[in-house]
Design a protein around this motif. Structure first.
Motif, PDB file in Angstrom:
ATOM      1  N   HIS A 123       0.844  -1.207   0.000  1.00 51.10           N
ATOM      2  CA  HIS A 123       0.000   0.000   0.000  1.00 51.10           C
ATOM      3  C   HIS A 123       0.875   1.251   0.000  1.00 51.10           C
ATOM      4  O   HIS A 123       0.648   2.177  -0.776  1.00 51.10           O
ATOM      5  CB  HIS A 123      -0.919  -0.034   1.222  1.00 51.10           C
ATOM      6  N   CYS A 124       1.868   1.276   0.866  1.00 52.13           N
ATOM      7  CA  CYS A 124       2.762   2.438   0.952  1.00 52.13           C
ATOM      8  C   CYS A 124       3.520   2.641  -0.358  1.00 52.13           C
ATOM      9  O   CYS A 124       3.616   3.767  -0.865  1.00 52.13           O
ATOM     10  CB  CYS A 124       3.749   2.274   2.099  1.00 52.13           C
ATOM     11  N   ALA A 125       4.049   1.551  -0.906  1.00 51.90           N
ATOM     12  CA  ALA A 125       4.817   1.667  -2.150  1.00 51.90           C
ATOM     13  C   ALA A 125       3.935   2.128  -3.306  1.00 51.90           C
ATOM     14  O   ALA A 125       4.343   2.977  -4.112  1.00 51.90           O
ATOM     15  CB  ALA A 125       5.467   0.328  -2.489  1.00 51.90           C
ATOM     16  N   THR A 126       2.726   1.612  -3.389  1.00 53.72           N
ATOM     17  CA  THR A 126       1.815   2.010  -4.471  1.00 53.72           C
ATOM     18  C   THR A 126       1.438   3.474  -4.330  1.00 53.72           C
ATOM     19  O   THR A 126       1.408   4.212  -5.314  1.00 53.72           O
ATOM     20  CB  THR A 126       0.548   1.132  -4.447  1.00 53.72           C
ATOM     21  N   LEU A 127       1.166   3.886  -3.121  1.00 58.26           N
ATOM     22  CA  LEU A 127       0.792   5.285  -2.898  1.00 58.26           C
ATOM     23  C   LEU A 127       1.933   6.222  -3.259  1.00 58.26           C
ATOM     24  O   LEU A 127       1.720   7.262  -3.881  1.00 58.26           O
ATOM     25  CB  LEU A 127       0.384   5.465  -1.434  1.00 58.26           C
ATOM     26  N   GLN A 128       3.168   5.847  -2.927  1.00 58.42           N
ATOM     27  CA  GLN A 128       4.313   6.699  -3.242  1.00 58.42           C
ATOM     28  C   GLN A 128       4.606   6.723  -4.732  1.00 58.42           C
ATOM     29  O   GLN A 128       4.907   7.764  -5.298  1.00 58.42           O
ATOM     30  CB  GLN A 128       5.553   6.217  -2.494  1.00 58.42           C
ATOM     31  N   ARG A 129       4.534   5.581  -5.383  1.00 51.24           N
ATOM     32  CA  ARG A 129       4.944   5.500  -6.782  1.00 51.24           C
ATOM     33  C   ARG A 129       3.843   5.887  -7.760  1.00 51.24           C
ATOM     34  O   ARG A 129       4.105   6.515  -8.767  1.00 51.24           O
ATOM     35  CB  ARG A 129       5.428   4.102  -7.115  1.00 51.24           C
ATOM     36  N   LEU A 130       2.617   5.460  -7.474  1.00 52.55           N
ATOM     37  CA  LEU A 130       1.547   5.639  -8.449  1.00 52.55           C
ATOM     38  C   LEU A 130       0.437   6.568  -7.973  1.00 52.55           C
ATOM     39  O   LEU A 130      -0.424   6.933  -8.765  1.00 52.55           O
ATOM     40  CB  LEU A 130       0.948   4.266  -8.807  1.00 52.55           C
ATOM     41  N   GLY A 131       0.429   6.908  -6.698  1.00 52.34           N
ATOM     42  CA  GLY A 131      -0.628   7.764  -6.179  1.00 52.34           C
ATOM     43  C   GLY A 131      -1.941   6.992  -6.091  1.00 52.34           C
ATOM     44  O   GLY A 131      -1.969   5.773  -6.054  1.00 52.34           O
ATOM     45  N   VAL A 132      -3.033   7.744  -6.086  1.00 47.51           N
ATOM     46  CA  VAL A 132      -4.336   7.100  -6.013  1.00 47.51           C
ATOM     47  C   VAL A 132      -4.750   6.666  -7.411  1.00 47.51           C
ATOM     48  O   VAL A 132      -4.361   7.265  -8.404  1.00 47.51           O
ATOM     49  CB  VAL A 132      -5.388   8.044  -5.397  1.00 47.51           C
ATOM     50  N   GLY A 133      -5.536   5.640  -7.472  1.00 42.77           N
ATOM     51  CA  GLY A 133      -5.991   5.155  -8.766  1.00 42.77           C
ATOM     52  C   GLY A 133      -6.366   3.696  -8.687  1.00 42.77           C
ATOM     53  O   GLY A 133      -6.608   3.137  -7.605  1.00 42.77           O
TER      54      GLY A 133
END
Length: 190
Positions: A127-137
């Motif tokens: 979750h943290c990595a996705t939020l940092q790399r890709l943001g919301v979506g």
């Protein structure tokens, strides 16, 4: 009596705002320029620091389009549930009924809880990595869906374990359909 209007059309208002900003900039050009230079140098320094750090490959692979850890968590959760969460939890309760050694059944639930906790930690990292790399979506929604499934399994296991401490309570609530997994819909298998 009110004062007369200065600007009648939107174009006049825009032009007046532009003149006002230009006049402010002309008065404060040196201060603004120094602040911009300082901000630029700070960002450039931070950029160099980020580039010089080594990011572990494990974190780079996390959750890019459901590959890597998120897919592993989904697979592990599906393997843990053997395709049906209701079946898994019903089997746990029936094992309690059939077993004379309650400690081994409690140990089995505790082992499952440890596995689910590991999955929860992996999903949290994802979750943290996705939020940092890709943001919301779309990717973040997929991670949150998996996190919700893991949390649901964790809650149900804790509920069964709590009732297993008093075995008669477990059988009573199971017979009445009052255990958490009996009151919630089937967990989706992805």
């Amino acid at each position: 009596m009110t004062r007369p209007r200065l600007h009648w059309t939107p174009e006049e208002k825009t032009e007046a705002a532009r003149r006002s900003r230009k006049k402010y900039y002309d008065r404060n050009r040196t201060i603004i320029s120094l602040k911009d230079k300082a901000r630029y140098r700070l960002r450039a320094q931070q950029h160099v620091n980020v580039d010089s750090q080594k990011i572990p490959k494990r974190r780079v692979k996390l959750c890019v389009g459901r590959s890597g850890t998120l897919a592993n968590v989904d697979a592990a959760l599906n393997h843990l549930m053997n395709g049906s969460s209701t079946e898994l939890f019903d089997n746990l309760v029936h094992d309690f009924k059939a077993s004379t050694d309650i400690e081994s059944c409690i140990q089995a639930i505790t082992t499952l809880l440890v596995k689910v906790e590991e999955l929860r930690q992996q999903v949290q990292e994802c979750h943290c990595a996705t939020l940092q790399r890709l943001g919301v979506g779309k990717e973040l929604r997929q991670v949150e869906l998996t996190a919700g499934r893991v949390d649901d399994v964790n809650k149900v296991l804790e509920d069964v374990l709590m009732h297993a401490m008093d075995i008669h309570s477990l059988f009573y609530h199971h017979a009445r359909g009052e255990l958490l997994y009996q009151k919630t819909p089937e967990f989706a298998v992805l």
